[in-house]
Write an enzyme that holds these catalytic residues in place. Structure first.
Site: not given
Ligand SMILES: *[C@@H]1O[C@H](CO)[C@@H](O)[C@H](O)[C@H]1NC(C)=O
Ligand SMILES: *[C@@H]1O[C@H](CO)[C@@H](O)[C@H](O)[C@H]1NC(C)=O
Ligand SMILES: *[C@@H]1O[C@H](CO)[C@@H](O)[C@H](O)[C@H]1NC(C)=O
Ligand SMILES: *[C@@H]1O[C@H](CO)[C@@H](O)[C@H](O)[C@H]1NC(C)=O
Ligand SMILES: *[C@@H]1O[C@H](CO)[C@@H](O)[C@H](O)[C@H]1NC(C)=O
Ligand SMILES: *[C@@H]1O[C@H](CO)[C@@H](O)[C@H](O)[C@H]1NC(C)=O
Ligand SMILES: *[C@@H]1O[C@H](CO)[C@@H](O)[C@H](O)[C@H]1NC(C)=O
Length: 809
Positions: A510-513, A515, A507-508, A628, A529
């Site tokens: 993110g800053g942390f990994g 998704v 799906l995308g 964030d 995630k």
């Protein structure tokens, strides 16, 4: 022997001189008469008959029980003060016809009047020639040259001075037992399974391994452990009357039927008994003291008191609270759904193994502790310690030992069949009863309709799921209930791999990994995630997860569950159909004009995000600074409601960089970062306010805040926008793609003014998020904002250069 018995009869309360005479006369007979030959019998019907020690300090005799008349135990008792130090068959009681006999074969046998053998020393045919009660109180069977059996080696519930309590021996009283461990630890257990007291040795020289520890009680009142590997005995406990009274005081260590171990002092020849040491200071901490489902508390005289958790329970024996409680309605007979009864300031004793360390302890909030238990069919009760650890104990075996005390911070929950009927406080009881009498029929009516409703709902629930095959499995069932209860579900990595079809649909990022989209067994669509760079251990991670999952708000993305397995750390969120805000703001207008958000939607998104942040900052129990905020972290549900995501994650990533923040280690996203991030100033919720302001600017203008173009006169968007605003040209700032529709200028103005207040360089100049909400709602007047960039702040120009130069998202 007959003569001796006569003598003893006379001795009931002899004056001192007479007693001395008697002593001498006994002493004369001693060697001849205290040796019991095989074939000798002691009868329960004759309580004056006894087998005494040489100086008559102790004797073996039948002793009438005070609790049950005309039952007797065969016991070694002290002649003054009469403490029982040993009993045949550990207090096995016989009736009037009972007897204790040293059989010709050499075994000692306790027989009931019915003829049933209640106890046997199992010493037949090993050459026992005599039995003797020694002056120490030890009752021994001898083969003529040595002792083959002794009461000291087969203790019941008491130890006396000069008695050795070795490894493997046990004191018992009812369901309770006391052991000495190889390590030298002393332990008390309930039903041979739950250890509720475990005291180690306090060695000054630690690391000594004991080989055969022996516990002894010294006559002056010391409990000590000796061992070949110890140069001198180690003191375990002191009796508080240490060395008082000399030879006139007899001290014994006794395990009571209340599960506590005590040192008692008896003043010889009197009835005075004192407790001078106790193992478990708080009697209510003794497991099972009030029986199953019993709740221990203290009355006004600090005496332990047994009660039931609520009116949903009744005492097994109304005359004896220690026998425990039982449900008035069994859970399996329950009409409708089982409910959780909440007990404040109460805990269920959490000794292992009734509360096994894993996987039955969770780090979650109080309400989740209740929900987790409700959801699991194997759970009967749960306790949230609420002592700051966030520990939740889930009780899966069905013996529950409760403790209630105003000083306890814990909250406990127990499954009951509704209606939940909490205990009324005693002073209110009468009042309640009166009400019941007057309004009895009203209550009955309400109750019956509740029951009817519950039955209907239960039926509906069953009906709804009757044809869904995937729902049949326990884990799916559990998951759904758990989801509904609000506690985070613990997924295995395999489960998540399966539900995301091997992490196929991304799906995308993110800053942390990354998704991924997934579908749970109960068909809930989720976003999974896969966290990267999380260095925290399992415990810490679970704690953060519990904080995140206890944070519920309409404008926050809901955490459904997590996975913590090896190095895998995953979070499972509710799926947001419309993705993130950036996809709608920064679109190529020709290709995807259908995705353009209209003005009302934009305003509502700004307001929703502000409300979500207000909750995070000001309204939830553990306040969270998001760190964030950006359009990528504002998700939209099917109705374009804003939901803030990724909150609480900043804490998960390594906290080590907090002190030395550099441009590369900063977690937030440039362009949205408040100046204090780069100036090593404290990060507070005001830093989120700054980022939020930047997002609002983007919502209004439809362009990235750090974009520099001809349209913005080669200036940073925020600076350009403020200049336009000062010129009174608000329309110039608004996303040009919106011009074909109705734009409410008054709302735009509010949004833009709030935005400029949010992006003030001085954190103290920025409003709180709740103030921002009020600004947007129009319930407060907004003052004209000063220019966002203040010339007076030294660090500002350098930072802004950095930010402007950055092309990263
Ligand atoms: C019995 O008592 C006498 C006199 O008090 C004492 O001399 C003797 O040692 C005692 N016997 C035992 C076995 O303790
Ligand atoms: C001993 O016998 C009596 C009846 O004679 C009976 O009531 C009692 O339960 C028996 N006691 C034990 C411990 O079996
Ligand atoms: C008594 O028992 C001991 C140890 O069990 C044994 O050594 C001794 O021979 C026995 N004495 C008699 C007389 O049986
Ligand atoms: C005590 O332990 C035994 C076996 O270990 C078990 O069968 C019994 O149910 C336990 N008693 C209670 C009250 O739990
Ligand atoms: C002995 O008791 C101490 C508490 O006093 C406990 O921490 C320790 O684990 C115990 N040791 C053993 C071997 O059970
Ligand atoms: C052990 O004993 C020493 C001296 O008596 C005392 O200072 C210390 O606190 C004790 N330690 C523990 C763990 O009880
Ligand atoms: C005690 O026993 C443990 C395990 O058996 C062993 O590792 C340790 O070295 C021993 N310590 C001493 C002081 O003998």
């Amino acid at each position: 022997m007959v003569l001796l018995q006569r003598n003893m009869k006379l001795r009931k309360q002899p004056p001192l001189s007479l007693s001395l005479v008697t002593f001498i006369s006994i002493t004369i007979f001693t060697t001849a008469t205290t040796i019991i030959s095989p074939g000798t019998t002691l009868y329960a019907s004759n309580t004056n008959q006894s087998w005494p020690s040489p100086n008559n300090t102790f004797s073996l005799r039948f002793y009438p029980l005070q609790t049950t008349p005309s039952s007797f135990i065969a016991a070694v008792v002290h002649s003054g003060g009469a403490p029982i130090i040993w009993s045949a068959g550990n207090s096995a009681a016989v009736d009037f016809g009972g007897y204790l006999r040293l059989l010709p074969a050499g075994n000692l046998r306790l027989v009931n009047g019915s003829g049933a053998t209640l106890w046997d020393s199992n010493t037949s045919n090993i050459g026992v020639t005599s039995a003797t009660v020694l002056e120490s109180g030890n009752f021994v069977l001898s083969n003529g040259t040595s002792t083959v059996w002794s009461s000291f080696e087969n203790p019941t519930d008491t130890i006396v001075p000069s008695q050795s309590f070795n490894l493997g021996m046990v004191l018992r009283s009812g369901v309770y037992s006391f052991f000495l461990q190889k390590s030298g630890n002393l332990t008390l257990s309930w039903n041979n399974s739950v250890t509720y007291w475990d005291q180690g040795l306090n060695f000054s020289m630690s690391g000594v391994n004991l080989s055969s520890p022996v516990l002894g009680l010294k006559s002056e009142g010391i409990l000590e452990i000796s061992d070949p590997n110890l140069t001198s005995p180690v003191v375990v406990a002191y009796s508080s009357d240490y060395n008082e009274g000399g030879n006139n005081v007899l001290r014994v260590l006794k395990l009571g039927d209340d599960g506590n171990l005590r040192v008692y002092s008896y003043l010889k020849g009197s009835e005075v008994v004192n407790v001078n040491w106790v193992a478990v200071e708080d009697q209510c901490e003794v497991f099972g003291y009030c029986g199953n489902y019993g709740v221990c508390s203290y009355d006004s005289k600090s005496e332990p008191l047994c009660g039931c958790p609520s009116q949903n329970f009744e005492m097994v024996d109304p005359n004896d609270g220690r026998k425990g409680c039982q449900r008035k309605v069994k859970l399996e007979d329950c009409v409708g759904k089982v409910a959780m009864l909440q007990l404040d300031h109460a805990k269920f004793l959490t000794y292992p193994p009734v509360f096994v360390v894993n996987p039955e302890i969770f780090f979650i909030g109080i309400s989740a502790c209740s929900g987790n238990c409700l959801a699991a069919s194997s759970c009967f009760a749960s306790t949230s310690l609420a002592d700051g650890t966030g520990w939740c104990y889930i009780k899966t075996s069905n013996f529950i030992s409760g403790y209630r005390n105003p000083a306890l911070p814990s909250t406990s929950f127990i499954k009951v069949c509704p209606p939940v009927a909490p205990n009324s406080t005693p002073s209110l009881e009468n009042v309640v009863k009166k009400h019941w009498r007057i309004h009895g029929w009203v209550v009955a009516l309400v109750l019956s309709s509740i029951l009817g409703f519950l039955a209907f709902e239960g039926g509906l629930w069953l009906w709804c799921f009757r044809n869904i095959p995937r729902f049949g499995g326990f884990s799916a069932h559990y998951a759904l209930l758990e989801y509904a209860s609000g506690a985070p579900i613990h997924f295995s990595y395999k489960e998540l791999q399966r539900s995301t079809k091997g992490f196929k649909e991304k799906l995308g990022d993110g800053g942390f990994g990354a998704v991924y989209k997934g579908t749970l067994a109960n068909k809930t669509v989720v976003a999974v995630k896969q966290l990267e760079g999380i260095e925290q251990g399992d415990k810490q991670f679970r704690m953060e997860v519990s904080t995140i999952s206890s944070t519920h708000h309409l404008n926050l993305v809901r955490l459904i569950g997590f996975c913590s397995e090896g190095r895998h750390r995953l979070l499972v969120y509710e799926f947001m159909k419309n993705g993130s805000l950036d996809n709608f703001l920064f679109v190529d207008d020709e290709l995807q004009s259908g995705k353009l958000l209209d003005w009302d939607q934009r305003f509502n998104i700004a307001l929703g995000a502000a409300r979500g942040l207000t909750y995070l900052h000001e309204e939830c129990r553990n306040c969270i600074v998001h760190c964030d905020i950006k359009p990528e972290n504002i998700l939209l549900d099917e109705n374009y409601n804003a939901k803030v995501s990724d909150f609480g994650l900043a804490k998960l990533s390594s906290a080590t960089n907090h002190r030395h923040r550099t441009l590369t280690s900063v977690r937030g996203t440039r362009g949205y970062l408040a100046p204090e991030w780069l100036a090593n100033l404290p990060i507070t919720s005001k830093s989120d306010v700054y980022s939020y302001g930047m997002v609002v600017l983007e919502i209004v203008s439809g362009r990235r805040n750090f974009e520099v173009s001809e349209e913005t006169n080669r200036k940073k968007c925020s600076i350009w926008a403020y200049e336009e605003f000062e010129k009174g040209n608000i329309r110039g700032v608004i996303d040009k793609r919106l011009f074909c529709e109705e734009v409410k200028l008054e709302k735009v103005e509010r949004l833009i003014m709030a935005c400029f207040w949010c992006i003030q360089e001085q954190p103290s100049m920025r409003p709180t998020m709740s103030k921002v909400v009020q600004m947007l709602e129009g319930v407060v007047d907004i003052e004209n904002p000063p220019p966002p960039k203040s010339i007076t702040m030294g660090f500002s120009s350098a930072i802004n250069t950095n930010v402007a130069d950055s092309s990263a998202l």
